[in-house]
Design an enzyme around this catalytic site. Structure first.
Site, PDB file in Angstrom:
ATOM      1  N   LYS A  80       0.752  -1.172  -0.095  1.00 21.25           N
ATOM      2  CA  LYS A  80       0.003   0.024   0.023  1.00 21.25           C
ATOM      3  C   LYS A  80       0.931   1.346  -0.062  1.00 21.25           C
ATOM      4  O   LYS A  80       1.902   1.210   0.709  1.00 21.25           O
ATOM      5  CB  LYS A  80      -0.902  -0.001   1.461  1.00 21.25           C
ATOM      6  CG  LYS A  80      -2.231   1.056   1.413  1.00 21.25           C
ATOM      7  CD  LYS A  80      -3.021   0.913   2.491  1.00 21.25           C
ATOM      8  CE  LYS A  80      -3.979   1.846   2.613  1.00 21.25           C
ATOM      9  NZ  LYS A  80      -4.961   1.578   3.786  1.00 21.25           N
ATOM     10  N   SER A 126      -9.675   1.636   2.581  1.00 18.39           N
ATOM     11  CA  SER A 126      -8.905   2.494   1.706  1.00 18.39           C
ATOM     12  C   SER A 126      -7.772   1.486   1.026  1.00 18.39           C
ATOM     13  O   SER A 126      -7.146   1.965   0.172  1.00 18.39           O
ATOM     14  CB  SER A 126      -8.357   3.268   2.572  1.00 18.39           C
ATOM     15  OG  SER A 126      -7.314   3.140   3.573  1.00 18.39           O
ATOM     16  N   SER A 134     -10.132  -0.847   6.736  1.00 14.88           N
ATOM     17  CA  SER A 134      -9.522  -0.609   5.328  1.00 14.88           C
ATOM     18  C   SER A 134      -8.738  -1.716   4.900  1.00 14.88           C
ATOM     19  O   SER A 134      -8.320  -1.911   3.858  1.00 14.88           O
ATOM     20  CB  SER A 134      -8.379   0.733   5.442  1.00 14.88           C
ATOM     21  OG  SER A 134      -9.256   1.534   5.220  1.00 14.88           O
TER      22      SER A 134
HETATM   23  N1  GLN Z   1     -13.140   4.030   5.798  1.00 13.17           N
HETATM   24  C1  GLN Z   1     -12.580   4.366   7.193  1.00 13.17           C
HETATM   25  C2  GLN Z   1     -12.360   5.742   7.222  1.00 13.17           C
HETATM   26  O1  GLN Z   1     -12.692   6.337   6.100  1.00 13.17           O
HETATM   27  C3  GLN Z   1     -11.568   3.431   7.349  1.00 13.17           C
HETATM   28  C4  GLN Z   1     -10.248   3.946   6.888  1.00 13.17           C
HETATM   29  C5  GLN Z   1      -9.082   3.111   7.265  1.00 13.17           C
HETATM   30  O2  GLN Z   1      -9.238   2.015   8.038  1.00 13.17           O
HETATM   31  N2  GLN Z   1      -7.954   3.578   6.970  1.00 13.17           N
HETATM   32  O3  GLN Z   1     -11.780   6.385   7.938  1.00 13.17           O
END
Ligand code: GLN
Length: 490
Positions: free
Chosen positions: A79, A154, A178
């Site tokens: 990532k 994400s 994410s």
């Molecule tokens: N979707 C969540 C957010 O927008 C999780 C993000 C994540 O786990 N990095 O914060």
């Protein structure tokens, strides 16, 4: 030599490498061919590294010397918020688009020591904020099961890379889902580790008290292999758990031979936003565990339904503070104005995408004097109540199961205009981060949705994968691996 990558696990690739069925170089070249064919449409990778064949050759020398580990010569996707020394790392944000990492994340160093091959850096939501990878400064990633749909986020690029055969495994980061949510949208296994089990050194921070690096893979065994390599105490991250403490938690209750009780918090799951067939799929998963001989116990977690609300106070607060260092002076983008204050405004206004700007505003507000007690501190108190709910539940059950998401992969653009609808995608994943719990998402079957003309050729229905989450007490990843393998028949 043509290698079938779609089904190839890390474990079996390792066996083939050791037996000499193919070389590490052949494996990486096959992966690169797949990436060249599929990445233009899927857009899982932002950049493919030009030195991956060279690392594969080096890994082959280790294999030839009989010194290989399970991850030697295995192509992995990383990532874009996990630093690799000398490579760009931007968290898919314009504000640090051209940042070159000055050091490697501890997780990366550990994989490198095993001889893993890094194929490239994967697309993600800007600064890891989002649930669809549509917030990326580089444009969205598409779901390999249906390219009109999102891969989740994400870590959507990491999940799509593995699902399209562009890597055998990947690293993602999970702050509220994410890793698990994109894994479930792409039919894969995703592991959110116990907070402190994997070092955060070299992870571009989103929420310091919530973030964890973890694996996305095709099987539970593969996720376990990556986890065992990257986990462990690290002097570079004072929140990592000392080994003795980690092992003591495992000693408390031995796993071997015992049949477990699994807790099902039905009142938490039967919420209006969950699709009927997703709920049905979850009930089938419960039945599958029953058939495997597990006790099922309905449990109440009275405060856990406040997880998402607490998360969207705590996370913006932490993020606004962490992202303050991107100011046009110390790192990355600089847009000059008339005076210093203009530099800040212009740089941050142009460099951050809409979602980070929204959260920086919200976070600055909840941390401001006068509101700090009413919001941030209150949310911290709620966090404690939620963690206590889990600790109490784990006195009577050994694991808890939940669906990973309330719906399968949604359409590109479906939720971009409505941030709250996007936030609700994390309703079942946020509790684990709030309570620091280890949780794994495993594929639990498919549901059908309409495919439009841009969907898979010739099909008017498309099958989309779903995920089941298994949660265990702190430091009990061993329970997740055992239950996950039994559930999938590995
Ligand atoms: N979707 C969540 C957010 O927008 C999780 C993000 C994540 O786990 N990095 O914060």
């Amino acid at each position: 030599m043509k290698i079938d990558l779609e089904k190839l696990s890390i474990k079996s690739a390792h066996n083939h490498l050791v037996k000499g069925d193919f070389t590490a170089e052949e494996l990486t070249k096959n992966v690169l061919e797949n990436v060249a064919a599929k990445n233009p449409e899927i857009h899982a990778y932002i950049e493919v590294f030009d030195d991956c064949v060279a690392s594969a050759k080096q890994a082959q020398n280790t294999i030839d010397d009989g010194k290989s580990g399970v991850l030697t010569g295995i192509p992995l996707a990383i990532k874009d918020n996990i630093l690799i020394e000398g490579k760009k790392s931007s968290a898919a944000s314009k504000i640090i688009e051209n940042y070159t990492a000055a050091y490697s994340a501890t997780a990366i160093k550990r994989l490198e020591a095993e001889g893993s091959v890094f194929v490239g850096r994967t697309n993600m939501d800007d600064s890891a904020m989002g649930s669809s990878t549509e917030n990326s400064a580089y444009g969205p990633t598409k779901n390999p099961f249906d390219t009109t749909r999102v891969p989740g986020g994400s870590s959507g690029g990491s999940a799509a890379a593995v699902a399209m055969g562009g890597a055998l495994g990947a690293l993602g980061s999970d702050t509220a889902g994410s890793i698990r949510q994109p894994a479930s949208f792409c039919g894969l296994v995703g592991l959110k580790t116990t907070y402190g089990s994997v070092s955060r050194s070299g992870l571009i921070t989103l929420g310091s008290s919530l973030d964890q690096i973890g694996p996305i893979a095709k099987t539970v065994s593969d996720a376990e292999i990556i986890f065992n390599c990257i986990r462990g105490v690290d002097p570079m991250d004072s929140t990592t758990i000392p080994e003795a403490q980690y092992l003591a938690a495992r000693e408390e209750k031995k796993v071997s031979g015992k049949k477990f009780t699994i807790g099902v918090p039905l009142s938490l799951i039967e919420v209006p936003g969950i699709d009927a067939d997703v709920l049905e799929n979850f009930k089938q998963s419960v039945a599958r565990f029953k058939k495997l001989g597990y006790e099922i116990e309905e449990i109440e977690l009275p405060n856990v339904s406040y997880s998402l609300a607490a998360y969207y106070i705590l996370l913006p607060g932490e993020a606004s503070s962490n992202l303050a260092r991107f100011d046009g002076v110390k790192y990355g983008l600089k847009v000059a104005g008339e005076k210093l204050l203009d530099d800040y405004h212009k740089t941050r206004g142009e460099g951050f995408g809409e979602e980070p700007r929204r959260r920086i505003l919200l976070g600055t507000y909840v941390l401001s004097s006068g509101y700090y007690d009413a919001y941030y501190n209150k949310a911290q108190a709620v966090r404690r109540l939620i963690a206590n709910d889990f600790h109490k539940a784990f006195a009577s059950v050994d694991a808890i199961i939940l669906p990973t998401t309330p719906t399968p992969a949604f359409k590109l653009g479906e939720k971009t205009a409505d941030p709250v609808a996007m936030y609700l995608a994390d309703i079942f994943t946020a509790p684990a981060n709030i309570a620091n719990m280890p949780t794994i998402s495993v594929p639990s079957g498919f549901v059908e949705r309409d495919a439009d003309s841009a969907g898979r050729a010739g099909a008017n229905k498309v099958s989309l994968p779903l995920g089941l989450q298994i949660m265990a007490p702190l430091c009990r990843e061993d329970i997740l691996f055992r239950l996950g393998k039994e559930f999938l028949g590995e």
